[in-house]
Design an enzyme around this catalytic site. Structure first.
Site, PDB file in Angstrom:
ATOM      1  N   ASP A 162      -1.711  12.594   2.526  1.00 29.66           N
ATOM      2  CA  ASP A 162      -0.834  12.174   1.412  1.00 29.66           C
ATOM      3  C   ASP A 162      -0.863  13.268   0.341  1.00 29.66           C
ATOM      4  OD1 ASP A 162      -3.512  11.642   0.689  1.00 29.66           O
ATOM      5  OD2 ASP A 162      -2.884  10.202  -0.827  1.00 29.66           O
ATOM      6  N   HIS A 473      -2.399  12.831  11.071  1.00 28.64           N
ATOM      7  CA  HIS A 473      -1.609  12.131  10.054  1.00 28.64           C
ATOM      8  C   HIS A 473      -1.596  13.023   8.812  1.00 28.64           C
ATOM      9  CE1 HIS A 473       0.003   8.509   8.030  1.00 28.64           C
ATOM     10  NE2 HIS A 473      -0.642   8.965   6.985  1.00 28.64           N
ATOM     11  N   ASP A 519      -4.709  10.615  19.372  1.00 28.68           N
ATOM     12  CA  ASP A 519      -4.173  11.785  18.680  1.00 28.68           C
ATOM     13  C   ASP A 519      -2.698  11.539  18.352  1.00 28.68           C
ATOM     14  OD1 ASP A 519      -3.792  14.312  17.649  1.00 28.68           O
ATOM     15  OD2 ASP A 519      -3.525  15.255  19.617  1.00 28.68           O
ATOM     16  N   GLU A 528      -6.133  10.907  10.330  1.00 32.30           N
ATOM     17  CA  GLU A 528      -5.732  11.587   9.100  1.00 32.30           C
ATOM     18  C   GLU A 528      -6.654  12.796   8.880  1.00 32.30           C
ATOM     19  OE1 GLU A 528      -4.896   9.075   5.730  1.00 32.30           O
ATOM     20  OE2 GLU A 528      -4.276  10.783   4.510  1.00 32.30           O
TER      21      GLU A 528
END
Ligand code: 9MR
Ligand code: ZN
Length: 556
Positions: A162, A473, A519, A528
């Site tokens: 993020d 991620h 994965d 992540e």
């Protein structure tokens, strides 16, 4: 049958264990294994001995010690039936190079700057997140067109997949990195091709300074430090420069303020020789944060306000952050007030805590230890004992795992690779204190686990190894349209209690914890990336590169 090796490779003189595994037993006590060189020539044939059944892996496991292979080169392990392992390399600079790739990944997390082609190659990108931030209490007003104070808080590293930036997460990552540099400076001589490279400052410090200069801006006028800087909701999977959500400064917390005080004090020591202006300012900021803590003895935690879905890095105890701050400030200033505070906090915490050597964003007690180990006196002695006691427990766990993973069943949660790596840091520290070879060997095994000696056979560092995680991620990796994955990121790893929809759907209940990994980019609770999963790996690589403290010392 599967054959697992460390896909990055091994140090010439290091312990090298090849693991053979299968889910059903065939009653064989030994199995033959060959090591083949790059010309396809067998250079060693040996027996793999049955170790037993590893319940966390759901595998029967055989071990072959191939430490005798020590010539630099590229190899693979092969069974008589032709099953083969991934390639592995034997080289002296293995962990120096791996550490560099892990550090360079942090550069790719830089926010508020463009990544130039010269440094980023195909991963060059535009400048992101340059807008000013608003304090949470003014957010609604700003959104409805009102005029409110705005804050310039550009910079730092995106925390993870993020685009948020979180104080306690940043402080933990910086602690791992700055202490790695203090203990093992010889591991950080190489350049990383950063915009700053060649400026006379070691590149690890250049990279950390980028984060520190941002962190500095998270302190408010009164000395308190904001817990995080994120938008109200996570960005979609777009490139950071396309993310135009309003960034918000969420309110301060005691944990953020304590961590800030500690890491700024640490930075003031580390950077004194390179940038005295920054070092002085960092110390003043640290003292200001401490004074705020002193006048706010009550616990000030953090919880997301309604409607916010970015991370909250919740924590129920601020005493460890206060302890770390007191210890670092004592070292910087010699002021006995800080030592008294540290002693008081240590006594209170150690009477309740299972261990005082945790080194994650939630519990930073171990950082206070790193800081005090060189001192004389009761606290230093208490920490010496705490590090060796925990190292003994870890060695014991490692011996109980067919894969040598120092993990208990319950440890396979979100970000389990961090647990593995943090334990390796404890081992590294205990080794510096005692020179006990078992600690060195066990730390090496934790890195073997991360790099492919595990029940999924994945190397959990992107771009490193023949069978490495490739779909983390990470918004940038998903959105950049580039086939290649940005290398050098440690992914979270197996999580027996998946917390994202895709993993909940795909991981069959009852799957052995070490195999609860996919994965897939959607699986944020398995795959992540974060800055504080990379940073302990940098520490462990620096330690292993140093061949377990040949040159490394407890240097504060
Ligand atoms: O690493 C964190 C993990 O230990 C927690 O269980 C999880 C849920 O609170 O949050 C993880 O941290 C994420 C953070 O909240 C936001 N940025 C990405 C982090 C890694 O997944
Ligand atoms: Zn950004």
């Amino acid at each position: 049958m599967k054959i697992y090796v460390n896909q990055a490779g091994y140090l010439p003189g290091g312990k090298k264990t090849v693991i053979l595994a299968q889910t059903e037993t065939d009653g064989e006590e030994t199995k033959k294994i060959r090591i083949m060189d790059e010309n396809g020539k067998c250079i060693l044939e040996t027996d793999a001995l049955y170790w037993g059944y590893d319940k966390d892996a759901g595998d029967h496991v055989w071990h072959a010690d191939v430490s005798a292979v020590s010539e630099p080169g590229e190899y693979l392990a092969e069974s008589p039936a032709g099953e083969r392992s991934c390639l592995f390399r034997i080289s002296e600079d293995l962990y120096e190079k791996t550490g560099q790739v892990l550090l360079k990944a942090l550069y790719y997390q830089r926010c508020g700057t463009a990544l130039e082609e010269r440094c980023a190659g195909v991963f060059r990108r535009e400048c992101c997140h340059t807008g000013k931030a608003v304090r949470l209490e003014d957010y609604e007003k700003l959104m409805s067109g009102g005029t409110v104070p705005l804050y310039e808080v550009r910079g730092g590293w995106h925390d993870a997949g993020d685009y948020g930036r979180y104080t306690t997460a940043a402080a933990a990552a910086l602690a791992h990195l700055l202490y790695a540099y203090r203990f093992f400076p010889e591991s950080f001589c190489g350049e990383l091709n950063l915009p700053e490279s060649g400026n006379g400052i070691p590149d690890i410090l250049n990279e950390c300074l980028y984060e520190l200069r941002w962190l500095r801006k998270m302190q408010m006028e009164d000395g308190s430090v904001c817990h995080k800087l994120t938008s109200m909701r996570h960005a979609n999977f777009v490139m950071p420069e396309q993310d135009d959500r309003q960034f918000i400064l969420f309110r301060p917390s005691a944990m953020a303020t304590g961590d800030f005080a500690a890491v700024m004090a640490l930075a003031s020591r580390v950077y004194a020789a390179y940038d005295s202006e920054f070092a002085q300012d960092a110390l003043a900021a640290a003292e200001k944060a401490w004074n705020w803590l002193k006048s706010h003895p009550e616990f000030l935690g953090f919880e997301n306000p309604p409607g916010c879905n970015t991370g909250d890095y919740g924590d129920t105890d601020d005493r460890d952050e206060r302890l770390w701050a007191a210890a670092e400030l004592y070292l910087c200033t010699g002021d006995p007030e800080y030592l008294k505070a540290a002693e008081r906090l240590y006594a209170a915490l150690s009477s309740e805590a299972e261990t005082m050597v945790s080194m994650g964003w939630g519990d930073v007690s171990g950082f206070a230890g790193w800081c005090l180990l060189r001192e004389n006196g009761e606290l230093a002695e208490a920490y010496r004992q705490a590090f060796t006691a925990e190292a003994e427990r870890i060695v014991d766990l490692c011996g109980k795992s067919g894969y040598g993973a120092a993990m208990e069943t319950v440890d396979y949660g979100w970000g389990s690779n961090m647990v593995v790596l943090n334990r390796a840091m404890v081992l590294g520290t205990a080794y510096l204190l005692t020179s006990d070879q078992r600690y060195l060997e066990c730390a090496g095994k934790q890195m073997d686990y991360i790099l492919g000696v595990n029940a999924t056979g994945f190397s959990y560092i992107t771009g490193i190894g023949e069978h490495a995680a490739g779909h983390p991620h990470n918004r940038v990796t998903e959105a950049d349209g580039i086939e290649e994955t940005i290398p050098g990121f440690v992914v979270g790893g197996p999580c027996a209690v998946p917390a994202d929809e895709k993993a909940e759907w795909l991981i069959v209940p009852g799957t052995p914890p070490m195999k609860c990994y996919l994965d897939l980019w959607e699986c944020y609770s398995l795959n992540e990336i974060t800055i504080y999963w990379n940073s302990p790996a940098v520490f462990v690589c620096a330690f292993l590169n140093d061949t377990g403290g040949k040159k490394g010392r407890i240097r504060i």
